[in-house]
Design a protein around this motif. Sequence first.
Motif, PDB file in Angstrom:
ATOM      1  N   TYR A  81       0.797  -0.982   0.094  1.00  0.00           N
ATOM      2  CA  TYR A  81       0.004   0.010   0.333  1.00  0.00           C
ATOM      3  C   TYR A  81       0.924   1.186   0.170  1.00  0.00           C
ATOM      4  CZ  TYR A  81      -2.505  -3.649   1.881  1.00  0.00           C
ATOM      5  OH  TYR A  81      -4.368  -5.128   1.892  1.00  0.00           O
ATOM      6  N   HIS A  82       0.412   2.523  -1.032  1.00  0.00           N
ATOM      7  CA  HIS A  82       1.754   3.277  -1.376  1.00  0.00           C
ATOM      8  C   HIS A  82       1.169   4.043  -0.091  1.00  0.00           C
ATOM      9  CE1 HIS A  82      -1.731   5.903  -2.938  1.00  0.00           C
ATOM     10  NE2 HIS A  82      -1.521   4.868  -3.607  1.00  0.00           N
ATOM     11  N   ILE A 151       2.189 -11.493   3.013  1.00  0.00           N
ATOM     12  CA  ILE A 151       2.597 -10.247   3.602  1.00  0.00           C
ATOM     13  C   ILE A 151       2.683  -9.076   3.413  1.00  0.00           C
ATOM     14  CG2 ILE A 151       5.217  -8.924   3.660  1.00  0.00           C
ATOM     15  CD1 ILE A 151       6.705 -11.941   2.608  1.00  0.00           C
ATOM     16  N   VAL A 152       1.978  -8.643   4.150  1.00  0.00           N
ATOM     17  CA  VAL A 152       1.778  -6.971   4.368  1.00  0.00           C
ATOM     18  C   VAL A 152       2.727  -5.597   4.491  1.00  0.00           C
ATOM     19  CG1 VAL A 152      -0.430  -7.340   4.715  1.00  0.00           C
ATOM     20  CG2 VAL A 152       0.586  -6.463   6.115  1.00  0.00           C
ATOM     21  N   ALA A 153       2.363  -4.945   3.729  1.00  0.00           N
ATOM     22  CA  ALA A 153       3.798  -3.899   3.428  1.00  0.00           C
ATOM     23  C   ALA A 153       3.031  -2.480   3.221  1.00  0.00           C
ATOM     24  CB  ALA A 153       4.912  -4.469   3.046  1.00  0.00           C
ATOM     25  N   GLY A 154       4.209  -1.577   3.557  1.00  0.00           N
ATOM     26  CA  GLY A 154       3.154  -0.498   3.094  1.00  0.00           C
ATOM     27  C   GLY A 154       4.040   0.861   3.711  1.00  0.00           C
ATOM     28  N   GLY A 158       0.402   4.214   3.835  1.00  0.00           N
ATOM     29  CA  GLY A 158       0.308   3.102   3.328  1.00  0.00           C
ATOM     30  C   GLY A 158       0.831   1.984   4.012  1.00  0.00           C
ATOM     31  N   GLY A 159       1.567   2.479   5.150  1.00  0.00           N
ATOM     32  CA  GLY A 159       1.811   1.765   6.244  1.00  0.00           C
ATOM     33  C   GLY A 159       0.711   1.645   7.112  1.00  0.00           C
ATOM     34  N   ASN A 160       0.048   2.628   7.661  1.00  0.00           N
ATOM     35  CA  ASN A 160      -1.338   2.878   7.969  1.00  0.00           C
ATOM     36  C   ASN A 160      -2.477   1.452   7.932  1.00  0.00           C
ATOM     37  OD1 ASN A 160      -4.357   4.366   7.720  1.00  0.00           O
ATOM     38  ND2 ASN A 160      -4.015   4.722   9.265  1.00  0.00           N
ATOM     39  N   LEU A 161      -2.504   1.494   6.993  1.00  0.00           N
ATOM     40  CA  LEU A 161      -3.224   0.648   5.865  1.00  0.00           C
ATOM     41  C   LEU A 161      -2.761  -0.671   6.088  1.00  0.00           C
ATOM     42  CD1 LEU A 161      -4.391   2.351   1.926  1.00  0.00           C
ATOM     43  CD2 LEU A 161      -5.863   2.845   4.496  1.00  0.00           C
ATOM     44  N   ALA A 162      -1.608  -0.558   5.367  1.00  0.00           N
ATOM     45  CA  ALA A 162      -1.210  -2.124   5.909  1.00  0.00           C
ATOM     46  C   ALA A 162      -1.549  -2.763   7.241  1.00  0.00           C
ATOM     47  CB  ALA A 162       1.005  -2.430   5.796  1.00  0.00           C
ATOM     48  N   ALA A 163      -1.288  -1.509   8.078  1.00  0.00           N
ATOM     49  CA  ALA A 163      -1.331  -1.851  10.047  1.00  0.00           C
ATOM     50  C   ALA A 163      -2.568  -2.401  10.003  1.00  0.00           C
ATOM     51  CB  ALA A 163      -0.775  -1.135  11.313  1.00  0.00           C
ATOM     52  N   ILE A 164      -4.630  -1.822   9.704  1.00  0.00           N
ATOM     53  CA  ILE A 164      -4.955  -2.179  10.066  1.00  0.00           C
ATOM     54  C   ILE A 164      -5.540  -3.538   8.989  1.00  0.00           C
ATOM     55  CG2 ILE A 164      -7.359  -0.744   8.984  1.00  0.00           C
ATOM     56  CD1 ILE A 164      -6.755   1.722   8.724  1.00  0.00           C
ATOM     57  N   VAL A 165      -5.356  -3.398   8.084  1.00  0.00           N
ATOM     58  CA  VAL A 165      -5.663  -4.694   8.070  1.00  0.00           C
ATOM     59  C   VAL A 165      -4.678  -6.194   8.843  1.00  0.00           C
ATOM     60  CG1 VAL A 165      -6.063  -4.307   5.333  1.00  0.00           C
ATOM     61  CG2 VAL A 165      -3.648  -5.143   6.063  1.00  0.00           C
ATOM     62  N   ALA A 166      -3.300  -5.483   9.231  1.00  0.00           N
ATOM     63  CA  ALA A 166      -3.200  -6.834   9.844  1.00  0.00           C
ATOM     64  C   ALA A 166      -4.286  -7.191  11.589  1.00  0.00           C
ATOM     65  CB  ALA A 166      -1.514  -6.206   9.547  1.00  0.00           C
ATOM     66  N   GLN A 167      -3.906  -5.874  11.570  1.00  0.00           N
ATOM     67  CA  GLN A 167      -4.871  -6.108  12.852  1.00  0.00           C
ATOM     68  C   GLN A 167      -6.239  -6.580  12.778  1.00  0.00           C
ATOM     69  OE1 GLN A 167      -4.986  -2.942  15.325  1.00  0.00           O
ATOM     70  NE2 GLN A 167      -2.667  -3.160  16.378  1.00  0.00           N
ATOM     71  N   ARG A 168      -7.016  -6.463  11.559  1.00  0.00           N
ATOM     72  CA  ARG A 168      -8.203  -6.658  11.718  1.00  0.00           C
ATOM     73  C   ARG A 168      -8.271  -8.311  11.235  1.00  0.00           C
ATOM     74  NH1 ARG A 168     -11.702  -3.991   7.086  1.00  0.00           N
ATOM     75  NH2 ARG A 168     -14.117  -5.490   7.346  1.00  0.00           N
ATOM     76  N   ALA A 169      -6.686  -8.870  10.849  1.00  0.00           N
ATOM     77  CA  ALA A 169      -6.720 -10.804   9.974  1.00  0.00           C
ATOM     78  C   ALA A 169      -6.470 -11.185  11.059  1.00  0.00           C
ATOM     79  CB  ALA A 169      -5.450 -10.470   8.924  1.00  0.00           C
ATOM     80  N   GLY A 170      -5.329 -10.498  12.455  1.00  0.00           N
ATOM     81  CA  GLY A 170      -5.342 -10.564  13.206  1.00  0.00           C
ATOM     82  C   GLY A 170      -6.427 -10.952  13.795  1.00  0.00           C
ATOM     83  N   VAL A 181       5.484  -5.449   7.055  1.00  0.00           N
ATOM     84  CA  VAL A 181       6.530  -4.628   6.970  1.00  0.00           C
ATOM     85  C   VAL A 181       5.944  -2.618   6.476  1.00  0.00           C
ATOM     86  CG1 VAL A 181       8.519  -3.630   5.747  1.00  0.00           C
ATOM     87  CG2 VAL A 181       7.803  -6.009   5.945  1.00  0.00           C
ATOM     88  N   LEU A 182       6.102  -2.045   8.056  1.00  0.00           N
ATOM     89  CA  LEU A 182       5.509  -1.141   7.973  1.00  0.00           C
ATOM     90  C   LEU A 182       6.372  -0.270   8.141  1.00  0.00           C
ATOM     91  CD1 LEU A 182       3.242  -1.590  11.377  1.00  0.00           C
ATOM     92  CD2 LEU A 182       2.408  -2.034   8.459  1.00  0.00           C
ATOM     93  N   VAL A 183       6.635   0.909   7.229  1.00  0.00           N
ATOM     94  CA  VAL A 183       7.792   2.095   6.604  1.00  0.00           C
ATOM     95  C   VAL A 183       7.133   3.453   7.096  1.00  0.00           C
ATOM     96  CG1 VAL A 183       9.329   3.157   5.434  1.00  0.00           C
ATOM     97  CG2 VAL A 183       8.510   0.502   4.698  1.00  0.00           C
ATOM     98  N   TYR A 184       7.389   4.154   7.709  1.00  0.00           N
ATOM     99  CA  TYR A 184       7.285   4.953   8.760  1.00  0.00           C
ATOM    100  C   TYR A 184       5.785   5.049   8.598  1.00  0.00           C
ATOM    101  CZ  TYR A 184       7.656   7.065   3.978  1.00  0.00           C
ATOM    102  OH  TYR A 184       8.052   7.536   2.235  1.00  0.00           O
ATOM    103  N   PRO A 185       5.376   4.113   9.552  1.00  0.00           N
ATOM    104  CA  PRO A 185       3.742   4.346   9.069  1.00  0.00           C
ATOM    105  C   PRO A 185       2.786   5.604   9.946  1.00  0.00           C
ATOM    106  CG  PRO A 185       4.543   2.882  10.931  1.00  0.00           C
ATOM    107  CD  PRO A 185       5.515   3.359  10.109  1.00  0.00           C
ATOM    108  N   VAL A 186       2.552   5.455   9.794  1.00  0.00           N
ATOM    109  CA  VAL A 186       0.602   7.165  10.511  1.00  0.00           C
ATOM    110  C   VAL A 186      -0.015   5.363  11.461  1.00  0.00           C
ATOM    111  CG1 VAL A 186      -1.216   8.454  10.440  1.00  0.00           C
ATOM    112  CG2 VAL A 186       1.087   7.922   8.680  1.00  0.00           C
ATOM    113  N   THR A 187       0.412   5.673  12.851  1.00  0.00           N
ATOM    114  CA  THR A 187      -0.583   4.466  13.473  1.00  0.00           C
ATOM    115  C   THR A 187      -0.461   5.337  14.830  1.00  0.00           C
ATOM    116  OG1 THR A 187       1.749   4.172  15.285  1.00  0.00           O
ATOM    117  CG2 THR A 187       1.376   2.666  13.661  1.00  0.00           C
TER     118      THR A 187
END
Length: 206
Positions: A81-82, A151-154, A158-170, A181-187
């Motif tokens: 996710y960009h 794997i999800v990454a962003g 996009g890091g925010n979106l990757a974290a959201i889907v990872a938590q939802r899937a978890g 893989v979260l690169v300077y994500p907005v969390t």
Amino acid sequence: MALDEATTGFLRQMAESGAKPLHEMTPEEARGLGVMLRDLYGAGPDLDRVYEDAVPTPDGSSFGVRILIPNDSPRAVIVYYHGGGWVIGAIDEFDTLGRLLAERTGAAVVLVDYRLAPEHRHPTAAEDAWTALGWVEERIEQIAGSRVPLIVAGDSAGGNLAAIVAQRAGAGNGPDISLQVLVYPVTDADVDNTSKEYEGFALTPA
């Protein structure tokens, strides 16, 4: 941590260009900047296969994905996710990054062209990210040739979106994700900390 010379030089050029600050641009103007930056990145490496598809959404619309496959037996599939503040960014602008990621990891990369604000308000981007993840999981053997890790990454938004889907899937509601893989994500919404000192980096806290 000090910036590398290339990044420092690029930021200096932006500051000296006289261009309107990013936060003062309209969405259309900011998106034009993204297109200009794409040309600076150069072309990414050639891969075994590259193709595009459309992901249908529950509301009857769709968004695009680009599938980058480095070889005939990818070791994993990365849903990427960009970034862009949920307002700018497109898969063409992240094609070089996606190709490099595929080449260097040996994994297939799926770039997700989720719908952007302000035309598509929250939670559209998050819902598109989730829809894309499920779409890829259903086609993982088609993409990679076998049931490989997902794997999800962003980066940034996009890091925010990757974290959201990872938590939802978890939470037991979706695909089995092997790695995020979260690169300077907005969390979080806290801008009063040292990791969000934006001055000189094309962004400001305001």
